[in-house]
Design a protein around this motif. Sequence first.
Motif, mmCIF file in Angstrom:
data_model
loop_
_atom_site.group_PDB
_atom_site.id
_atom_site.type_symbol
_atom_site.label_atom_id
_atom_site.label_comp_id
_atom_site.label_asym_id
_atom_site.label_seq_id
_atom_site.Cartn_x
_atom_site.Cartn_y
_atom_site.Cartn_z
ATOM 1 N N ASP A 1 0.838 -1.191 0.000
ATOM 2 C CA ASP A 1 0.000 0.000 0.000
ATOM 3 C C ASP A 1 0.882 1.254 0.000
ATOM 4 O O ASP A 1 0.904 2.029 0.959
ATOM 5 C CB ASP A 1 -0.911 -0.016 1.237
ATOM 6 C CG ASP A 1 -1.869 1.162 1.281
ATOM 7 O OD1 ASP A 1 -2.108 1.783 0.224
ATOM 8 O OD2 ASP A 1 -2.381 1.459 2.382
ATOM 9 N N GLU B 1 0.590 3.991 -1.391
ATOM 10 C CA GLU B 1 -0.151 5.258 -1.375
ATOM 11 C C GLU B 1 -0.202 5.857 0.032
ATOM 12 O O GLU B 1 -0.082 7.064 0.202
ATOM 13 C CB GLU B 1 -1.568 5.010 -1.905
ATOM 14 C CG GLU B 1 -2.412 6.269 -2.010
ATOM 15 C CD GLU B 1 -3.788 5.981 -2.598
ATOM 16 O OE1 GLU B 1 -4.708 6.793 -2.361
ATOM 17 O OE2 GLU B 1 -3.932 4.945 -3.290
ATOM 18 N N SER C 1 7.135 3.616 -5.293
ATOM 19 C CA SER C 1 6.020 4.035 -6.137
ATOM 20 C C SER C 1 5.127 2.828 -6.431
ATOM 21 O O SER C 1 5.500 1.677 -6.161
ATOM 22 C CB SER C 1 6.540 4.629 -7.450
ATOM 23 O OG SER C 1 7.201 3.611 -8.207
ATOM 24 N N GLN C 2 3.975 3.084 -6.995
ATOM 25 C CA GLN C 2 3.082 1.990 -7.360
ATOM 26 C C GLN C 2 3.770 1.025 -8.338
ATOM 27 O O GLN C 2 3.634 -0.194 -8.226
ATOM 28 C CB GLN C 2 1.802 2.548 -8.002
ATOM 29 C CG GLN C 2 0.873 3.274 -7.048
ATOM 30 C CD GLN C 2 0.111 2.319 -6.134
ATOM 31 O OE1 GLN C 2 0.245 1.103 -6.216
ATOM 32 N NE2 GLN C 2 -0.697 2.887 -5.244
#
Length: 299
Positions: free
Chosen positions: A200, A202, A226-227
Motif C-alpha cells: 500500500d 499510497e 512508487s506503485q
Amino acid sequence: MTQTSNDIRAASAISRPSRRQMLMITGFAAIGGGAAFNWDWLTAVGAAPLILSLAPCAAMCALGLCPSLRGSMGPAEHPVESNIMTRITPTHRRIRIALWTGAIAIAVLVAVFAVLRRDQNHAAQTVYHGEANIRSEFSLVDHHGQAVTQEDFAGRWQLIFFGFTHCPDICPTSLAYMDNVLELLGPDADQIAPLFVTVDPERDTPEVLKDYVANFHPQLIGLTGSQDQIAKATDAFKVYREKLPAKTGPHGYMVAHAGHFYLMNRDGGFEAVFLESEQPAVEMAEQISTRIENERKTH
C-alpha cells in the motif's frame, strides 16, 4: 378381490426399495455431497470424471432398475410376480428416464460449481511454478528514505513479508510472529535481513513505515516505493495484492494480500515459503537454522 389385493401387495413389495438399496442411495448421496465441497481434491486425484460417469448407473442400480442386474436375478419365482413386473415396466422406464435426466442435471451443476469455485479462489491464491519464478528483485525505498535494491542485502539471508500498516490483524500478527522467530534464532538472526514490504505505497510513506516497524524487531526494515516499484516487487515474489473499496477502512479502501514469509538465500535465490498458521515459531526457526547450518557445512 382377494387376488387383486394380493397383486397390489406383491407389486408394492417388488417396487419398494430394499434396505440395501436405500443404503446404497444414502451412501451415494453422501459421496455426491462430499464431491461438491472437495471438488478440487477429487479433480487432482482424477476421481471427478469417474464420479460423474458412475452417478446415473449407481442410482439406477441402487433402485433395481439396471437391466443387466435385473436380468441376472433370473426369472420371477412366482407367476404373479412375473405378471406384475410386466405391468410395471413402463413405470420403471419413466423412472429410469427421470433418473438419467436428474443425474445429467446434477453432473452439469457440479461441473459449473467446480469451475466457478476455481475461478473465485484463483485470484486470492499465490500460485507457485517453481523456484525460478520467485526471485529477490526490487528497487525500493527503506523507512529511512534511502533507495535500496536486493544488492544491498547480498551476502545475507532475507526473510520477507508483504503487508501494509493499516492492516487490521494479519500483518501485526505475522510481524510479531517474525519477531519471535528471529529471537529464537539467536546469533543466527544476525545473518538474516528481515524485510517488511508494503503493498500500500499510497499510504505507507517512509515516515509511516518508520513509526510502524519500531513496534517490532529492531532489525526489521520497512520498504516502500512508487506503485510501479511495488508492482514489480510483488510480481518478482509472485505476491497477490488487490485494492478493495471499504467504507469502514481508512481512506475508503483496504488491500487484500497474501500472508507468506519468503526465505531467500544469500544469493537472492528462493529457499522456502512459510505461513504463520502452518507451524509454530520454534519450528520455523529450526527450519531456518537447519538451512544456515547446512550452508556452513558446504562452505
